[in-house]
Design a protein around this motif. Structure first.
Motif, PDB file in Angstrom:
ATOM      1  N   CYS A  38      12.597  -9.073 -13.564  1.00 45.75           N
ATOM      2  CA  CYS A  38      11.242  -8.935 -13.029  1.00 45.75           C
ATOM      3  C   CYS A  38      11.185  -7.830 -11.987  1.00 45.75           C
ATOM      4  O   CYS A  38      11.643  -6.738 -12.218  1.00 45.75           O
ATOM      5  CB  CYS A  38      10.759 -10.271 -12.473  1.00 45.75           C
ATOM      6  SG  CYS A  38      10.954 -11.617 -13.659  1.00 45.75           S
ATOM      7  N   ASP A  39      10.642  -8.115 -10.800  1.00 47.30           N
ATOM      8  CA  ASP A  39      10.544  -7.080  -9.771  1.00 47.30           C
ATOM      9  C   ASP A  39      11.896  -6.679  -9.214  1.00 47.30           C
ATOM     10  O   ASP A  39      12.011  -5.632  -8.588  1.00 47.30           O
ATOM     11  CB  ASP A  39       9.641  -7.548  -8.626  1.00 47.30           C
ATOM     12  CG  ASP A  39       8.173  -7.400  -8.959  1.00 47.30           C
ATOM     13  OD1 ASP A  39       7.845  -6.515  -9.774  1.00 47.30           O
ATOM     14  OD2 ASP A  39       7.362  -8.160  -8.415  1.00 47.30           O
ATOM     15  N   GLY A  40      12.931  -7.487  -9.438  1.00 48.55           N
ATOM     16  CA  GLY A  40      14.265  -7.130  -8.966  1.00 48.55           C
ATOM     17  C   GLY A  40      14.803  -5.876  -9.625  1.00 48.55           C
ATOM     18  O   GLY A  40      15.750  -5.273  -9.139  1.00 48.55           O
ATOM     19  N   SER A  41      14.194  -5.470 -10.740  1.00 51.37           N
ATOM     20  CA  SER A  41      14.637  -4.254 -11.404  1.00 51.37           C
ATOM     21  C   SER A  41      13.886  -3.030 -10.883  1.00 51.37           C
ATOM     22  O   SER A  41      14.121  -1.918 -11.331  1.00 51.37           O
ATOM     23  CB  SER A  41      14.485  -4.377 -12.918  1.00 51.37           C
ATOM     24  OG  SER A  41      13.129  -4.625 -13.238  1.00 51.37           O
ATOM     25  N   SER A  42      12.992  -3.225  -9.930  1.00 51.43           N
ATOM     26  CA  SER A  42      12.274  -2.128  -9.288  1.00 51.43           C
ATOM     27  C   SER A  42      13.000  -1.752  -8.001  1.00 51.43           C
ATOM     28  O   SER A  42      13.675  -2.582  -7.404  1.00 51.43           O
ATOM     29  CB  SER A  42      10.848  -2.560  -8.928  1.00 51.43           C
ATOM     30  OG  SER A  42      10.118  -2.873 -10.073  1.00 51.43           O
ATOM     31  N   PRO A  43      12.821  -0.514  -7.556  1.00 49.22           N
ATOM     32  CA  PRO A  43      13.432  -0.156  -6.272  1.00 49.22           C
ATOM     33  C   PRO A  43      12.703  -0.879  -5.146  1.00 49.22           C
ATOM     34  O   PRO A  43      11.478  -0.847  -5.072  1.00 49.22           O
ATOM     35  CB  PRO A  43      13.224   1.356  -6.189  1.00 49.22           C
ATOM     36  CG  PRO A  43      12.042   1.629  -7.055  1.00 49.22           C
ATOM     37  CD  PRO A  43      12.076   0.591  -8.139  1.00 49.22           C
ATOM     38  N   MET A  44      13.452  -1.558  -4.327  1.00 49.08           N
ATOM     39  CA  MET A  44      12.880  -2.297  -3.202  1.00 49.08           C
ATOM     40  C   MET A  44      13.085  -1.486  -1.934  1.00 49.08           C
ATOM     41  O   MET A  44      14.195  -1.021  -1.649  1.00 49.08           O
ATOM     42  CB  MET A  44      13.568  -3.655  -3.038  1.00 49.08           C
ATOM     43  CG  MET A  44      13.425  -4.556  -4.232  1.00 49.08           C
ATOM     44  SD  MET A  44      11.731  -5.116  -4.375  1.00 49.08           S
ATOM     45  CE  MET A  44      11.819  -5.914  -5.954  1.00 49.08           C
ATOM     46  N   CYS A  45      12.025  -1.331  -1.164  1.00 48.31           N
ATOM     47  CA  CYS A  45      12.058  -0.569   0.075  1.00 48.31           C
ATOM     48  C   CYS A  45      12.080  -1.547   1.251  1.00 48.31           C
ATOM     49  O   CYS A  45      11.245  -2.463   1.306  1.00 48.31           O
ATOM     50  CB  CYS A  45      10.831   0.335   0.144  1.00 48.31           C
ATOM     51  SG  CYS A  45      10.804   1.449   1.562  1.00 48.31           S
ATOM     52  N   TYR A  46      13.036  -1.349   2.142  1.00 47.74           N
ATOM     53  CA  TYR A  46      13.201  -2.225   3.297  1.00 47.74           C
ATOM     54  C   TYR A  46      13.378  -1.398   4.560  1.00 47.74           C
ATOM     55  O   TYR A  46      13.913  -0.281   4.499  1.00 47.74           O
ATOM     56  CB  TYR A  46      14.479  -3.077   3.158  1.00 47.74           C
ATOM     57  CG  TYR A  46      14.549  -3.935   1.935  1.00 47.74           C
ATOM     58  CD1 TYR A  46      13.881  -5.146   1.879  1.00 47.74           C
ATOM     59  CD2 TYR A  46      15.307  -3.543   0.835  1.00 47.74           C
ATOM     60  CE1 TYR A  46      13.974  -5.956   0.748  1.00 47.74           C
ATOM     61  CE2 TYR A  46      15.396  -4.342  -0.296  1.00 47.74           C
ATOM     62  CZ  TYR A  46      14.730  -5.549  -0.322  1.00 47.74           C
ATOM     63  OH  TYR A  46      14.813  -6.334  -1.443  1.00 47.74           O
ATOM     64  N   PRO A  47      13.002  -1.967   5.720  1.00 50.32           N
ATOM     65  CA  PRO A  47      13.410  -1.322   6.962  1.00 50.32           C
ATOM     66  C   PRO A  47      14.941  -1.352   7.044  1.00 50.32           C
ATOM     67  O   PRO A  47      15.572  -2.337   6.623  1.00 50.32           O
ATOM     68  CB  PRO A  47      12.801  -2.215   8.045  1.00 50.32           C
ATOM     69  CG  PRO A  47      11.674  -2.935   7.363  1.00 50.32           C
ATOM     70  CD  PRO A  47      12.139  -3.126   5.945  1.00 50.32           C
ATOM     71  N   VAL A  48      15.533  -0.280   7.531  1.00 49.50           N
ATOM     72  CA  VAL A  48      16.989  -0.235   7.668  1.00 49.50           C
ATOM     73  C   VAL A  48      17.436  -1.437   8.495  1.00 49.50           C
ATOM     74  O   VAL A  48      16.840  -1.752   9.531  1.00 49.50           O
ATOM     75  CB  VAL A  48      17.438   1.090   8.319  1.00 49.50           C
ATOM     76  CG1 VAL A  48      18.901   1.041   8.724  1.00 49.50           C
ATOM     77  CG2 VAL A  48      17.188   2.252   7.362  1.00 49.50           C
ATOM     78  N   GLY A  49      18.453  -2.142   8.012  1.00 50.74           N
ATOM     79  CA  GLY A  49      18.986  -3.314   8.695  1.00 50.74           C
ATOM     80  C   GLY A  49      18.437  -4.629   8.177  1.00 50.74           C
ATOM     81  O   GLY A  49      18.997  -5.680   8.459  1.00 50.74           O
ATOM     82  N   MET A  50      17.364  -4.593   7.398  1.00 51.41           N
ATOM     83  CA  MET A  50      16.786  -5.828   6.868  1.00 51.41           C
ATOM     84  C   MET A  50      17.412  -6.251   5.547  1.00 51.41           C
ATOM     85  O   MET A  50      17.236  -7.379   5.110  1.00 51.41           O
ATOM     86  CB  MET A  50      15.272  -5.687   6.688  1.00 51.41           C
ATOM     87  CG  MET A  50      14.524  -5.545   7.994  1.00 51.41           C
ATOM     88  SD  MET A  50      14.693  -6.969   9.090  1.00 51.41           S
ATOM     89  CE  MET A  50      13.737  -8.172   8.212  1.00 51.41           C
ATOM     90  N   PHE A  51      18.110  -5.335   4.896  1.00 48.90           N
ATOM     91  CA  PHE A  51      18.835  -5.640   3.664  1.00 48.90           C
ATOM     92  C   PHE A  51      20.246  -5.103   3.852  1.00 48.90           C
ATOM     93  O   PHE A  51      20.433  -3.919   4.143  1.00 48.90           O
ATOM     94  CB  PHE A  51      18.177  -4.968   2.453  1.00 48.90           C
ATOM     95  CG  PHE A  51      18.843  -5.319   1.151  1.00 48.90           C
ATOM     96  CD1 PHE A  51      18.396  -6.390   0.406  1.00 48.90           C
ATOM     97  CD2 PHE A  51      19.927  -4.588   0.691  1.00 48.90           C
ATOM     98  CE1 PHE A  51      19.017  -6.724  -0.796  1.00 48.90           C
ATOM     99  CE2 PHE A  51      20.557  -4.919  -0.507  1.00 48.90           C
ATOM    100  CZ  PHE A  51      20.094  -5.989  -1.249  1.00 48.90           C
ATOM    101  N   LEU A  52      21.226  -5.960   3.745  1.00 50.60           N
ATOM    102  CA  LEU A  52      22.605  -5.553   3.960  1.00 50.60           C
ATOM    103  C   LEU A  52      23.273  -5.202   2.645  1.00 50.60           C
ATOM    104  O   LEU A  52      23.241  -5.988   1.705  1.00 50.60           O
ATOM    105  CB  LEU A  52      23.387  -6.662   4.666  1.00 50.60           C
ATOM    106  CG  LEU A  52      22.836  -7.076   6.029  1.00 50.60           C
ATOM    107  CD1 LEU A  52      23.672  -8.210   6.615  1.00 50.60           C
ATOM    108  CD2 LEU A  52      22.781  -5.895   6.978  1.00 50.60           C
ATOM    109  N   THR A  53      23.839  -4.010   2.585  1.00 52.87           N
ATOM    110  CA  THR A  53      24.593  -3.603   1.407  1.00 52.87           C
ATOM    111  C   THR A  53      26.053  -3.965   1.620  1.00 52.87           C
ATOM    112  O   THR A  53      26.488  -4.211   2.748  1.00 52.87           O
ATOM    113  CB  THR A  53      24.441  -2.092   1.153  1.00 52.87           C
ATOM    114  OG1 THR A  53      24.886  -1.393   2.307  1.00 52.87           O
ATOM    115  CG2 THR A  53      23.003  -1.736   0.843  1.00 52.87           C
ATOM    116  N   GLY A  54      26.799  -3.999   0.529  1.00 53.03           N
ATOM    117  CA  GLY A  54      28.206  -4.369   0.624  1.00 53.03           C
ATOM    118  C   GLY A  54      29.006  -3.743  -0.491  1.00 53.03           C
ATOM    119  O   GLY A  54      28.559  -2.798  -1.154  1.00 53.03           O
ATOM    120  N   PRO A  55      30.205  -4.285  -0.756  1.00 54.43           N
ATOM    121  CA  PRO A  55      31.083  -3.705  -1.769  1.00 54.43           C
ATOM    122  C   PRO A  55      30.525  -3.784  -3.185  1.00 54.43           C
ATOM    123  O   PRO A  55      30.989  -3.083  -4.071  1.00 54.43           O
ATOM    124  CB  PRO A  55      32.381  -4.506  -1.643  1.00 54.43           C
ATOM    125  CG  PRO A  55      32.049  -5.706  -0.833  1.00 54.43           C
ATOM    126  CD  PRO A  55      30.826  -5.399  -0.052  1.00 54.43           C
TER     127      PRO A  55
END
Length: 128
Positions: A38-55
């Motif tokens: 669904c929408d998870g396949s769209s690019p999601m825009c977040y304020p820096v720090g609100m979504f944590l990336t990882g390995p």
């Protein structure tokens, strides 16, 4: 030619305009594309720090948008395996996307437009 002069990501003028508008309210921004349904396949825009990336995430590059901080773009590594031969351009259209992405209240949604990498890009990214 090295990858420093090439990018896997770009942004349309319309999307850059919306990013400037959003940055005025939210500060520095970033994108993540998970490859979910669904929408998870769209690019999601977040304020820096609100979504944590990882390995489990692949850094694709930054969008240089005049007037705001560069906007980093990430994709889940699993999805990147399917998309690694493509160049991605973030665009915007009218319509409501996910409530998790900061553009949702604006009546807009970001989306990805893609094209296959050129022979030069394939070589530069070590994919030829």
């Amino acid at each position: 030619m090295g990858t420093s002069t090439l990018s896997r990501v770009d942004v349309t003028d319309a999307a850059a305009d919306l990013l400037r508008h959003l940055a005025a309210s939210y500060g520095p921004l970033m994108f993540h594309q998970s490859g979910g349904c669904c929408d998870g396949s769209s690019p999601m825009c977040y304020p820096v720090g609100m979504f944590l990336t990882g390995p489990g995430d692949e850094f694709l590059g930054v969008l240089p948008v005049a007037g705001i901080d560069p906007v980093p773009v990430y994709m889940s590594k699993a999805q990147f395996e399917y998309w690694k031969y493509t160049h991605l351009t973030i665009d915007v259209v009218d319509g409501r996307g996910s409530g998790f992405s900061v553009e949702a209240p604006e009546g807009k949604r970001f989306l990805i437009r893609s094209r296959l990498l050129t022979d030069e890009e394939l070589e530069a990214f070590g994919l030829s």
